[in-house]
Design an enzyme around this catalytic site. Structure first.
Site, short mmCIF file in Angstrom:
data_model
loop_
_atom_site.label_atom_id
_atom_site.label_comp_id
_atom_site.label_asym_id
_atom_site.label_seq_id
_atom_site.Cartn_x
_atom_site.Cartn_y
_atom_site.Cartn_z
N THR A 1 0.89 -1.25 0.00
CA THR A 1 0.03 -0.22 -0.01
C THR A 1 0.89 1.13 -0.02
O THR A 1 2.13 1.11 0.23
CB THR A 1 -0.78 0.02 1.22
N ASP A 2 0.21 2.44 -0.13
CA ASP A 2 1.16 3.54 -0.09
C ASP A 2 1.95 3.82 1.12
O ASP A 2 2.88 4.38 1.36
CB ASP A 2 0.21 4.98 -0.37
N CYS A 3 1.14 3.47 2.22
CA CYS A 3 1.77 3.58 3.53
C CYS A 3 2.64 2.22 3.91
O CYS A 3 3.63 2.35 4.60
CB CYS A 3 0.75 3.78 4.57
N TYR A 4 2.52 1.36 3.38
CA TYR A 4 3.10 0.04 3.78
C TYR A 4 3.44 -0.66 2.39
O TYR A 4 2.72 -1.53 1.88
CB TYR A 4 2.27 -1.16 4.61
#
Lengths: 130, 522
Positions: free
Chosen positions: B148-151
């Site tokens: 994901t964008d954050c992970y």
């Protein structure tokens, strides 16, 4: 006393055990036997005082004889003294002592192997030489 | 946010009456601090009460410690591994190839004791990972994610140990059964169960539980054991969370949900195990201290093995409603022999009474050292609940629903040649053999007929070559059980018979295909 007898079957099918019974007069109790086209292995039970005479005659007939002493080995590190081995053993090899610790009377063992698979902790093994 | 007062008003469980304790827990704490406390293990209580009377025992004994050590399948641990760089939201997680549940936040996971290794099968499971970690070993951590964008990270492989990860909290949904039914097998073959190896024809009886030492057997009214009460779990001081799953106090089968810090546990009280032919499980030591605050506590801890009765249940019947052959007390079971159907049958336990003692002893020492914060339960555990069977909205398919009703059969005195013709005509491989009354007496397969052609010496008739020992099924039998028969005997068809051995159909491996035609798969 239990003796583990191994013999080759390549030189014909001599009835070794029957021959020994006939020659020595000792009544041999065959506890287990595994025999295929090449060799045979038999676990026999005989009176202690007649061990030597049977052993010698077996050897004369070309069999390898070994006294079975520690048929089953208990790993004290793995054993938790649960007792799962007790009631599945037909020979009553296992019991509890007064402090509920497992006691092994391996002289009675006939190497059936049921306890080895039934032990939840993998604490039992059959003697390596067999 | 819900205020605590609101919770207590809504709460349906009675609160523990701390005021009415004859000997408040504070007094017991004081005695422990002063070195004057008397702490005994539960097996000592019957003799103490017999000796001093109930009032005397209340004055003399301050705490009774309990203990049990056995297979507790419903166990596992939460982990928080810490964040990697770049970070990953771990979606699927394996520890030494044993899958842990990853549907909780980014780097949290729950590993269950009975989950099996994807590479080593039954020989290694979640319980083994837990024991390896507790033993100080490192285990391989493997995780995958879609990113994901954050992970952004998608895969991770590393080694972890209890020293390197943030948290490892054991949290067990169902531990420390109050008592457990003993097991026997009336069937004609050896079966492998979570109650161990059961020999055929009532060859042995297995049982589990520490009886006189069992925590909940010493508090069946659930007055002392409940949420917030300390316990010894895997050798560490943990805590009772509440009722365990399947908690059935009305039937005498209470259970506990327990938690404790895995980092503080030891292999002495935590062992992985393999139930042959069944799966992996965790042997755990669990003990709960019972403060002797009043006469009720004296009476409940004076329980003896003779007072605790269980059913001896037939595991040879593969359905939920297993029949009971008799009842037995823990004293009967521990004697090593039980009479069943007039015969003496040897008994043995799966849980360790010796280790149960060690748990109770260890807990006694810790209480005396002031290491165990004794307290009354935050609330009383449910007293009336029972465990219900699963309400199945789709029922398990029965043989009648998929069996072949077209019956092609032969008679014993038919010629082998005509049997062969029947097989060809019916395009089948199995021919049931019937007697003049239409009862099943044997079976002939294409293989038997081929053998008869090659070696005709046995005779010209069906009865000369048929197999007389026929494995059968019934119309009501669940298909799952019929399939176990096909597998176990390595055969591909079962005649379906009624109570009079009249044949009413055939179940072949072909019929099983009907299960995958969409009818049963929703």
């Amino acid at each position: 006393m239990k003796l583990l007898v191994t013999f080759s079957r390549r030189e014909g099918r001599r009835p070794i055990i029957a021959q020994v019974v006939k020659d020595t007069g000792v009544l041999i109790n065959v506890v287990r036997a595994v025999i295929d086209s090449h060799e045979g292995e038999a676990l026999i039970d005989i009176p202690d005082d007649q061990c030597e005479i049977v052993r010698k005659r077996m050897a004369d007939l070309g069999a390898t004889v070994r006294i079975l002493e520690h048929a089953i080995i208990l790993d004290e590190e793995e054993c938790v003294d649960c007792g799962a081995c007790i009631s599945i053993c037909s020979q009553e090899v296992f019991s509890f002592d007064a402090a509920w610790k497992i006691v092994v009377n391996s002289v009675r063992c006939v190497l059936c192997g049921h306890c080895v698979t039934a032990c939840p902790h993998g604490a039992l093994t059959q003697s390596e030489e067999t | 946010m819900i205020l605590p007062t609101v919770i207590s008003e809504r709460y349906k469980y009675p609160l523990i009456d701390i005021e009415n304790m004859d000997k408040p827990i504070d007094v017991i704490h004081e005695r422990i601090r002063d070195g004057n406390a008397r702490v005994v293990t539960a097996d000592q209580m019957p003799a103490i009460v017999a000796d001093l009377g109930e009032e005397g025992a209340l004055a003399e004994v301050d705490v009774v410690t309990t203990g049990t050590f056995g297979a507790m399948c419903s166990s596992g641990a939460f982990f928080n591994f810490g964040h990697s760089d770049p970070p990953i939201r771990m979606e699927r997680i394996w520890l030494n190839d044993v899958e842990a549940y990853g549907g909780i936040a980014a780097v949290d996971a729950y590993l269950g004791a009975t989950e099996q290794s994807t590479t080593r099968g039954i020989t290694y499971g979640g319980a083994h990972v837990l024991e390896d970690l507790v033993g100080g070993k490192s285990v391989d951590l493997r995780a995958i994610s879609k990113g994901t964008d954050c992970y952004p990270r998608r895969t991770l492989t590393t080694e972890v140990s209890l020293e390197t990860i943030n948290e490892a909290v054991m949290c067990n949904p169902r531990n420390a059964y109050q008592r457990y039914n003993a097991a026997v097998n009336t069937g004609d073959r050896v079966i492998h169960t979570y109650m161990g190896t059961l020999l055929p024809n009532c060859g042995n009886v297995t049982y589990s539980g520490a009886g006189v030492l069992n925590p909940l057997s010493n508090d069946p009214e659930l007055l002392a054991i409940g949420p917030g009460v300390p316990c010894l779990l895997g050798g560490a001081v943990g805590m009772v969370v509440g009722e365990g799953t399947q908690h059935s106090p009305s039937r005498g089968f209470s259970t506990l949900m327990l938690t404790g810090n895995l980092k503080e546990m030891s292999q002495e009280y935590l062992r992985a195990a393999i139930m042959h032919g069944y799966g992996t499980t965790l042997y755990l030591g669990v003990g709960v201290p019972i403060p002797v605050t009043n006469l009720a506590a004296v009476r409940s801890t004076a329980v003896r093995d003779e007072d605790i009765t269980v059913d001896v249940v037939d595991y040879g019947i593969p359905s939920r409603g297993r029949p009971t052959l008799r009842t037995a007390t823990y004293a009967d079971l521990r004697s090593g022999v039980l009479t069943l159907k007039g015969e003496e049958v040897r008994t043995s336990s799966l849980s360790s009474f010796r280790r149960a003692h060690q748990v109770a002893d260890r807990l006694r020492d810790l209480v005396l050292q002031g290491e165990v914060p004794l307290r009354a339960p935050a609330r009383r555990l449910a007293l009336t609940r029972g465990a219900k069977p699963l309400q199945e909205t789709t029922h398990a398919p029965r043989v009648r629903e998929i069996m072949d009703r077209k019956i092609v059969a032969v008679r014993e005195d038919d010629e082998i040649k005509s049997a062969a013709a029947q097989l060809l005509k019916g395009e089948i491989n199995h021919l049931p053999v019937l007697d003049p009354e239409g009862k099943l007496v044997g079976i002939v397969t294409t293989y038997d007929i081929s053998k008869a052609v090659v070696n005709p010496a046995k005779g010209p008739l069906v009865r000369h070559i048929m197999k007389q020992r026929v494995i059968t099924t019934t119309a009501d039998e669940p298909v799952d059980i019929a399939v176990r028969k096909l597998e176990r005997y390595n055969i591909s068809a079962l005649p379906v018979i009624d109570n009079d051995r009249h044949i009413i159909g055939m179940l072949t491996a072909m019929d099983l295909g009907k299960l995958f035609g969409g009818r049963w798969l929703k």
